[in-house]
Design an enzyme around this catalytic site. Sequence first.
Site, PDB file in Angstrom:
ATOM      1  N   SER A 129     -12.330   3.726  -6.475  1.00 15.10           N
ATOM      2  CA  SER A 129     -11.644   2.455  -6.229  1.00 15.10           C
ATOM      3  C   SER A 129     -12.474   1.557  -5.331  1.00 15.10           C
ATOM      4  O   SER A 129     -13.208   2.036  -4.450  1.00 15.10           O
ATOM      5  CB  SER A 129     -10.286   2.718  -5.558  1.00 15.10           C
ATOM      6  OG  SER A 129      -9.709   1.525  -5.082  1.00 15.10           O
ATOM      7  N   TYR A 154      -5.052   6.000   0.742  1.00 12.07           N
ATOM      8  CA  TYR A 154      -5.465   5.922  -0.658  1.00 12.07           C
ATOM      9  C   TYR A 154      -6.986   5.809  -0.757  1.00 12.07           C
ATOM     10  O   TYR A 154      -7.640   6.560  -1.493  1.00 12.07           O
ATOM     11  CB  TYR A 154      -4.802   4.727  -1.337  1.00 12.07           C
ATOM     12  CG  TYR A 154      -5.364   4.410  -2.703  1.00 12.07           C
ATOM     13  CD1 TYR A 154      -5.189   5.298  -3.762  1.00 12.07           C
ATOM     14  CD2 TYR A 154      -6.083   3.243  -2.939  1.00 12.07           C
ATOM     15  CE1 TYR A 154      -5.712   5.023  -5.016  1.00 12.07           C
ATOM     16  CE2 TYR A 154      -6.611   2.958  -4.185  1.00 12.07           C
ATOM     17  CZ  TYR A 154      -6.420   3.859  -5.216  1.00 12.07           C
ATOM     18  OH  TYR A 154      -6.941   3.585  -6.464  1.00 12.07           O
TER      19      TYR A 154
END
Length: 332
Positions: A129, A154
């Site tokens: 990501s 995350y």
Amino acid sequence: MTFLVTGAAGFIGYHLSERLLSRGERVIGIDNVNDYYSPTLKRDRIADLKRRHNGFTFIEQDFADFEGLKTALAPHRIERIAHLGAQAGVRYSLTNPHAYVHSNLVGHLNLMEYARHSDSVEHLVYASSSSVYGKNEKLPFSVEDRVDQPISLYAATKKADELMSETYSHLYRLPQTGLRFFTVYGPWGRPDMAMWLFTDAILKGEPIQVFNGGDMRRDFTYVDDIVSGIVACLDNPPPDDGSVKAGGSVSPHRVYNIGNHRSEELMHMIAVLEKAVGKTAIKQFEPMQPGDVKDTFADISAIERDLGFHPTTSIEEGIPRFVDWFRTYHGV
């Protein structure tokens, strides 16, 4: 070939499965269809794939359960893996951290363990990501930049995945490619992302939350462009030749940014969306949210150089396509 796609009921997993099936590949899709967002939407994606393609097999399974994963995949001979399944979302990680450790860390380890013990898997492509860049201020973000100061759990799990993959590529010579996605949008998108939330609110005449007073920029990337990049990676495993790969590894492990290479002002995105919807948004300006970043901008020179990846869809083209799909799907 037979491809395993984890997160097949998800947004990108659905589109990747569709592309692979359309070119005649066999796809084994795995997803646990959790309720992070609407399971109905996820099942609709799977139903659409089954309706249009005979080569698609779907298995409802949590890949963080290693014994369950091995049992589910035992009848299949997998050659390439696209590991896209994960617990997504920056803000959700503030309140549900264990979900990220379970899915993103344990799940990622399980896929690598499955691949290294397999006698058929040739390449594992996995989703990282753009969140790993944290508050890096140098733009555009490059895979050569340091990414050791994440500002959300995350992001930390995604960086940990990259580190684990580097270890497995070094120890077991398992070819792997990590992809740092930048704000993907398009038909069949995710209800927790701005494009969906804003479209839904504008159509209903409800306010949209505009964070940091609108002073934000995102490298919005249309899903078809993203899928073209994933397929190019799947088709080209990194060589185990001792050369330095994108991201710095000398093992068979590459890390690429995969984005549109255009950082758009949030307020410009909203203006394009308003035009596509045909209504003006009611804007509710809010402060920056914890764990969020002000700017994202992908340097995609590495994947352009190695694989010829070149995104072609501007938000002026892509947003109306998403709005048209949204209206059709919801009968608006």
